[in-house]
Design an enzyme around this catalytic site. Structure first.
Site, PDB file in Angstrom:
ATOM      1  N   ASN A 293      -0.579  -6.840 -16.309  1.00  0.00           N
ATOM      2  CA  ASN A 293      -1.482  -7.279 -17.377  1.00  0.00           C
ATOM      3  C   ASN A 293      -2.818  -6.548 -17.301  1.00  0.00           C
ATOM      4  OD1 ASN A 293      -3.982  -9.265 -16.790  1.00  0.00           O
ATOM      5  ND2 ASN A 293      -2.482  -9.433 -15.117  1.00  0.00           N
TER       6      ASN A 293
ATOM      7  N   CYS B 238      27.829   2.734   2.745  1.00  0.00           N
ATOM      8  CA  CYS B 238      27.855   3.080   4.171  1.00  0.00           C
ATOM      9  C   CYS B 238      28.274   4.536   4.376  1.00  0.00           C
ATOM     10  CB  CYS B 238      28.799   2.147   4.910  1.00  0.00           C
ATOM     11  SG  CYS B 238      28.736   2.302   6.707  1.00  0.00           S
TER      12      CYS B 238
ATOM     13  N   CYS C 240      23.274  -2.588  10.680  1.00  0.00           N
ATOM     14  CA  CYS C 240      22.099  -2.434   9.808  1.00  0.00           C
ATOM     15  C   CYS C 240      22.080  -3.431   8.659  1.00  0.00           C
ATOM     16  CB  CYS C 240      22.035  -1.017   9.264  1.00  0.00           C
ATOM     17  SG  CYS C 240      23.270  -0.641   7.981  1.00  0.00           S
TER      18      CYS C 240
ATOM     19  N   CYS D 200      -9.465  -9.278  -9.104  1.00  0.00           N
ATOM     20  CA  CYS D 200      -9.106  -8.627 -10.369  1.00  0.00           C
ATOM     21  C   CYS D 200      -9.233  -7.113 -10.233  1.00  0.00           C
ATOM     22  CB  CYS D 200     -10.002  -9.135 -11.487  1.00  0.00           C
ATOM     23  SG  CYS D 200      -9.564  -8.470 -13.113  1.00  0.00           S
TER      24      CYS D 200
ATOM     25  N   ASN E 240      -3.936 -11.665  -5.139  1.00  0.00           N
ATOM     26  CA  ASN E 240      -4.206 -11.391  -6.533  1.00  0.00           C
ATOM     27  C   ASN E 240      -3.310 -10.228  -6.949  1.00  0.00           C
ATOM     28  OD1 ASN E 240      -5.542 -11.092  -9.106  1.00  0.00           O
ATOM     29  ND2 ASN E 240      -7.345 -12.041  -8.203  1.00  0.00           N
TER      30      ASN E 240
ATOM     31  N   ASN F 124     -13.224 -15.164  -7.381  1.00  0.00           N
ATOM     32  CA  ASN F 124     -12.277 -14.141  -7.804  1.00  0.00           C
ATOM     33  C   ASN F 124     -12.745 -12.775  -7.309  1.00  0.00           C
ATOM     34  OD1 ASN F 124     -10.640 -12.287  -9.096  1.00  0.00           O
ATOM     35  ND2 ASN F 124     -10.606 -13.374 -11.031  1.00  0.00           N
TER      36      ASN F 124
ATOM     37  N   CYS G  29      29.675   0.817  13.624  1.00  0.00           N
ATOM     38  CA  CYS G  29      28.695  -0.090  13.011  1.00  0.00           C
ATOM     39  C   CYS G  29      27.466  -0.285  13.900  1.00  0.00           C
ATOM     40  CB  CYS G  29      29.346  -1.441  12.735  1.00  0.00           C
ATOM     41  SG  CYS G  29      28.234  -2.664  11.988  1.00  0.00           S
TER      42      CYS G  29
END
Length: 447
Positions: free
Chosen positions: A77, A357, A385, A139, A204, A136, A382
């Site tokens: 925004n 993988c 992970c 921002c 924020n 604040n 293996c």
């Protein structure tokens, strides 16, 4: 039944769900609807000093990131603080507080970094009966170019200075809202505490440009053919927010400092996670803007049901419980070994685990057996992970299972000892103690 009543730095509310300072809290009409829906409190949209109000753009103010199903993941925004007259806001705040005395009402404030400006506005806010103020300092756009918002929040010395002014000129609890647009969130938090703040709130919004219009060749949202950076929020920022909340909660210099958690809270589970990492309550914005105020009903019922199931009588029973388990990488247990396991009854044979993988990890999953599609973990390859767990589209189809003590890791040929050892004792660490790994247990420093 679980007790959801919240007492945050002396500010009481029937539940820990507050609306954050944003468009949903800009006027009495919205706040009235929010309280009727069940929200425990609101932080009124940021007030500025008396005089001509801030001017917002008269066009698009939001950009968005969506998931594949068009679910909103992130919102950007470029809106500024309230563009309504200060006196109108103050009058409505007083009206709301009188009508809803059991709900929390906190005033967000942003004025120039001058002592007289803060000294002037604080008594006006105090007269409304507000329960507290939120400074604040977060921002990241528009106001920061005027020496306010994140321009203050990025300078610890300014934070401490303004907090001291506010503690001097008001009886109300002071909550300092921190910007995430810093290298180390602990430094502004420490400054706020040094200034005497009663609490901090974070995060924020994050500096961002979410997309570019490839016809106009301008960032979105586009205003008259131009765009700018804005503040990013929503579910996508939750991991960043959790990390920063945990950093403050476990920092010896800010340990015990009350925290109001903000950043992507959409469900009761999100709220519980923030509180487990040390937040005393949570603030919500994007979820309310996406689904409306009644989303709080699910948050309240979901949190209450989970607390009952887990035996948590009140919020304090689980607040901060996860902080003790947040550590630095060097203290992770290198003797803990786990392997992925695929449930063949749940497997839909899509092959996503295999290709992920095979192409990007450790070639530890088969793709066929006896000439047919068959996906199975190769324990000798293996490394645990858990990438496969995360790309699998079927929940609980692939799980991670720890190897029991005494068993042999097929990949390394080492016996699982069950003894704790970390990087501080590893023989590959040039700074490690000269002791073979596994022969010594190093206890992590107290937090």
């Amino acid at each position: 039944m679980a007790d959801l009543r919240n007492n945050f730095v002396g500010i009481k509310s029937p539940n820990p769900f507050w609306l954050a300072s944003a468009p949903p809290t800009d006027k009495a009409y919205n706040v009235e609807r929010a309280f009727r829906a069940g929200w425990g409190g609101v932080v009124w949209k940021t007030l500025g000093e008396e005089g001509p109000p801030v001017v917002n753009v008269n066009g698009p103010r939001y950009g968005a990131i969506w998931g594949a199903d068009r679910r909103l993941l992130g919102l950007n925004n470029i809106e500024l603080i309230t563009d309504r007259q200060l006196q109108i806001n103050l009058q409505e705040m007083k009206q709301i507080k009188m009508a809803w005395p059991d709900r929390a009402l906190v005033a967000s404030i942003m004025v120039p970094c001058v002592e007289e400006a803060w000294k002037a506005i604080l008594p006006l806010v105090e007269e409304t009966g507000a329960d507290g103020i939120e400074l604040n300092f977060g921002c990241p756009h528009g106001m920061s170019e005027r020496g306010m918002g994140a321009a203050v929040g990025q300078v610890p010395e300014y934070i401490e200075m303004v907090v001291r002014w506010c503690k001097q000129y008001t009886r109300m609890p002071v909550i300092t809202k921190l910007t995430p647009n810093v290298t180390d969130i602990r430094k502004p938090a420490r400054a706020a505490k040094a200034g005497g703040t009663d609490a901090v709130s974070l995060i924020n919004t994050i500096n961002s440009i979410v997309s570019v219009d490839l016809d106009l060749f301008a960032p979105t949202p586009t205003v008259g053919g131009k765009g700018t950076h804005g503040g990013y929020c929503g579910p996508a920022v939750k991991p960043i927010a959790l990390h920063m909340v945990a950093d403050i909660a476990r920092d010896p210099d800010t340990y015990g400092l009350p925290i109001s958690g903000i950043g992507g809270v959409t469900t009761w589970r999100d709220a519980a996670e923030f509180m487990a990492l040390g937040a005393g309550n949570v603030q919500v914005c994007t979820a309310a803007m996406t689904y409306g105020f009644k989303i709080v009903e699910e948050m309240i019922s979901g949190l209450s049901q989970w607390m009952d199931e887990k035996g948590h009588a009140d919020l304090e029973a689980f607040t901060g419980r996860a902080v003790r388990n947040v550590t630095d990488w060097q203290y992770l247990d290198l003797e803990y070994i786990a392997k992925a396991k695929i449930d063949q009854d749940l497997c839909i044979k899509c092959g996503r685990c295999h290709i992920a993988c095979e192409d990007t990890s450790h070639q530890a999953i088969t793709k066929e057996k006896d000439g047919r599609r068959y996906f199975e973990v190769k324990n000798e390859e293996c490394v645990g992970c858990n990438l496969c767990v995360n790309v699998c589209p079927v929940e609980d189809c692939i799980t991670m299972e720890a190897l029991p003590v005494g068993s042999v890791d097929e990949r390394t040929g080492r016996v699982v000892t069950g003894r704790y050892a970390n990087w501080t004792t590893h023989p590959n660490n040039p700074s490690a103690a000269q002791t073979p790994m596994g022969d010594i247990s190093v206890v992590e420093p107290a937090q």
